[in-house]
Design a protein around this motif. Structure first.
Motif, short mmCIF file in Angstrom:
data_model
loop_
_atom_site.label_atom_id
_atom_site.label_comp_id
_atom_site.label_asym_id
_atom_site.label_seq_id
_atom_site.Cartn_x
_atom_site.Cartn_y
_atom_site.Cartn_z
N HIS A 25 16.11 39.56 49.66
CA HIS A 25 16.00 39.03 48.31
C HIS A 25 14.98 39.78 47.30
O HIS A 25 15.23 40.28 46.25
CB HIS A 25 15.72 37.63 48.14
CG HIS A 25 15.60 37.04 47.03
ND1 HIS A 25 16.69 36.39 46.16
CD2 HIS A 25 14.52 36.73 46.25
CE1 HIS A 25 16.38 36.17 45.09
NE2 HIS A 25 14.93 36.11 45.00
N HIS A 127 11.90 29.56 48.57
CA HIS A 127 12.87 29.97 49.85
C HIS A 127 12.56 29.01 51.14
O HIS A 127 12.29 29.49 52.16
CB HIS A 127 12.13 31.56 50.26
CG HIS A 127 12.50 32.22 49.04
ND1 HIS A 127 13.69 32.82 49.00
CD2 HIS A 127 11.46 32.90 48.12
CE1 HIS A 127 13.45 33.77 47.83
NE2 HIS A 127 12.31 33.86 47.39
N GLU A 160 17.27 29.24 44.86
CA GLU A 160 18.38 29.99 45.28
C GLU A 160 19.64 29.25 45.54
O GLU A 160 20.78 29.76 45.98
CB GLU A 160 18.17 31.10 46.47
CG GLU A 160 17.97 30.47 47.94
CD GLU A 160 16.51 29.88 47.89
OE1 GLU A 160 16.18 29.88 49.26
OE2 GLU A 160 15.70 29.62 46.99
N ASN A 184 21.35 33.81 45.61
CA ASN A 184 21.22 35.41 46.20
C ASN A 184 22.34 36.21 45.88
O ASN A 184 23.59 35.59 45.70
CB ASN A 184 20.81 35.27 47.53
CG ASN A 184 19.76 34.56 47.90
OD1 ASN A 184 18.69 34.63 47.03
ND2 ASN A 184 19.37 34.03 48.99
N TYR A 288 21.27 35.01 53.63
CA TYR A 288 21.75 36.32 53.29
C TYR A 288 22.94 36.60 54.28
O TYR A 288 24.00 37.22 53.85
CB TYR A 288 21.07 37.38 53.28
CG TYR A 288 20.38 37.59 51.53
CD1 TYR A 288 21.16 38.62 50.98
CD2 TYR A 288 19.18 37.26 51.53
CE1 TYR A 288 20.85 38.59 49.58
CE2 TYR A 288 18.71 37.62 50.16
CZ TYR A 288 19.54 38.16 49.16
OH TYR A 288 19.22 38.43 47.96
#
Length: 378
Positions: A25, A127, A160, A184, A288
């Motif tokens: 990220h 995060h 995110e 993201n 991700y």
């Protein structure tokens, strides 16, 4: 003096460990910001990451006009934190950034307790970080108290996922600063289709070997399916602190002929190792690997946890299974492989959703917009 809207910003990103989705990220964000003329610095730990981190940081280093700085940052609270605070403070004093952006719990603390230039804003992206620790534990209580103390030293909270925002509000409280949710995003090349490897197994896993990622649950699910008479095979692509335990689990369950370990692989190479990707996470915010697989049109089932449902959207809820339950995961795997054309069509539709809502461009613009709004609020 507050920067003008058209003025390039001096931005310092800081993160403890340069591994996993968090560094992905930051690197994508830093690259996008550099493309737009902003001057970037990155501070990160020198104790973790190994050769992969060295290679990734060496690649971006020429684009970091304000420099790359590595120092030994311990994961747990440590007496050395006072020394690290001093190094952070000196560095911020020298760089005079407009934006101090801390990622994760440890760097988020450092970037908000050091003296800052009068005009600068402090930005925090958790995060997950300290939010993974329940408030019923001693660590959870300590981290929650620290998060609350730092609320008033944060001009912008960037989450995110909506899940991360809701979790923060439930565990810590409603932020006093500006709040933005920015997904993201992935790059254009990641929408290219994946060619299945000739020796692909039925199922693939790609990710870190950490308890929260649930690879052990996936091994249990494969063991259950094989006990039920389905001769399924699995490729595990990854490494980490649970590697030894996972190998021992495979041996104990008599799965050495059915499960192979291929070590760390890049995501797209890992996706090619199986007809179906399984994401067995016990907890995740906005992983991700799910976005990358969806962008590439990979058939996938995933745990219904964290921000993963936000990636899939309501129309793909049938691809999600109850988290931390290997039997539910086994059922989802069976359903997907028994109706693989339907899973492939679902993957095609999901790919279109990712193209619209989870691009790197949208992520970078969303973060920069948050910075500008935070300056305006000041």
């Amino acid at each position: 003096m507050t920067p003008r809207p058209d003025q390039p910003l001096r931005i310092v990103h800081a993160v403890r460990a340069p591994v996993g989705g968090i560094i992905r990220h930051i690197l994508d964000l830093a690259n996008g910001q550099a493309d737009r003329g902003h001057q970037i610095a990155l501070i990160t730990d020198s104790l973790t990451g190994g050769e992969r981190a060295e290679a990734a940081l060496a690649e971006i280093a020429p684009r970091l006009k304000l420099g790359l700085y590595r120092m030994p940052i311990r994961r747990e609270p440590s007496p050395s934190d006072l020394v690290m605070w001093g190094r952070f403070a000196r560095l911020i004093g020298e760089l005079k950034p407009d934006v101090l952006h801390g990622h994760g719990a440890k760097a988020g603390v450092f970037m908000r307790i050091v003296p800052r230039p009068p005009h600068a804003i402090r930005v925090y992206t958790p995060h997950g970080g300290s939010l993974h620790y329940p408030k019923t534990t001693l660590k959870g209580q300590l981290y929650s108290r620290m998060e609350r103390l730092l609320m008033n030293r944060t001009e912008l909270f960037l989450f995110e996922s909506e899940f991360a925002r809701r979790t923060y509000e439930r565990m810590i409280g409603t932020p006093n600063g500006l709040v933005r949710c920015v997904f993201n995003g992935v790059t254009a090349g990641e929408f290219d289709p994946i060619k299945l490897a000739e020796d692909a197994t039925d199922v693939a896993y790609v990710g870190e070997f950490r308890k929260i990622k649930g690879a052990d649950l996936l091994i249990d699910a494969i063991a259950k399916l094989r006990a039920d008479g389905l001769r399924l095979t699995l490729t595990l692509g990854g490494d980490g602190e649970e590697s030894e335990a996972l190998n021992a689990q495979v041996s104990r369950l008599g799965l050495t002929e059915a499960v192979r370990f291929v070590g760390h692989v890049k995501a797209r190479a890992g996706f090619a190792n199986g007809r179906l990707l399984v994401v067995p996470s016990r907890g995740d915010s906005m992983p991700y690997v799910v976005i990358e697989a969806a962008a590439a049109g990979v058939p996938m089932v995933a745990a219904n946890v964290g921000g993963i449902p936000e990636i899939f959207g309501p129309q793909h809820a049938d691809a999600l299974f109850a988290p931390s339950q290997h039997a539910a995961m086994a059922d989802a795997i069976t359903a997907a492989l028994d109706h693989l054309p339907a899973a492939q069509e679902r993957a095609r539709v999901l790919r279109e959703r990712i193209f619209l809502h989870f691009s790197q461009k949208a992520m970078v613009e969303g973060v920069l917009s948050g910075y500008r709004d935070a300056f305006t609020d000041r």
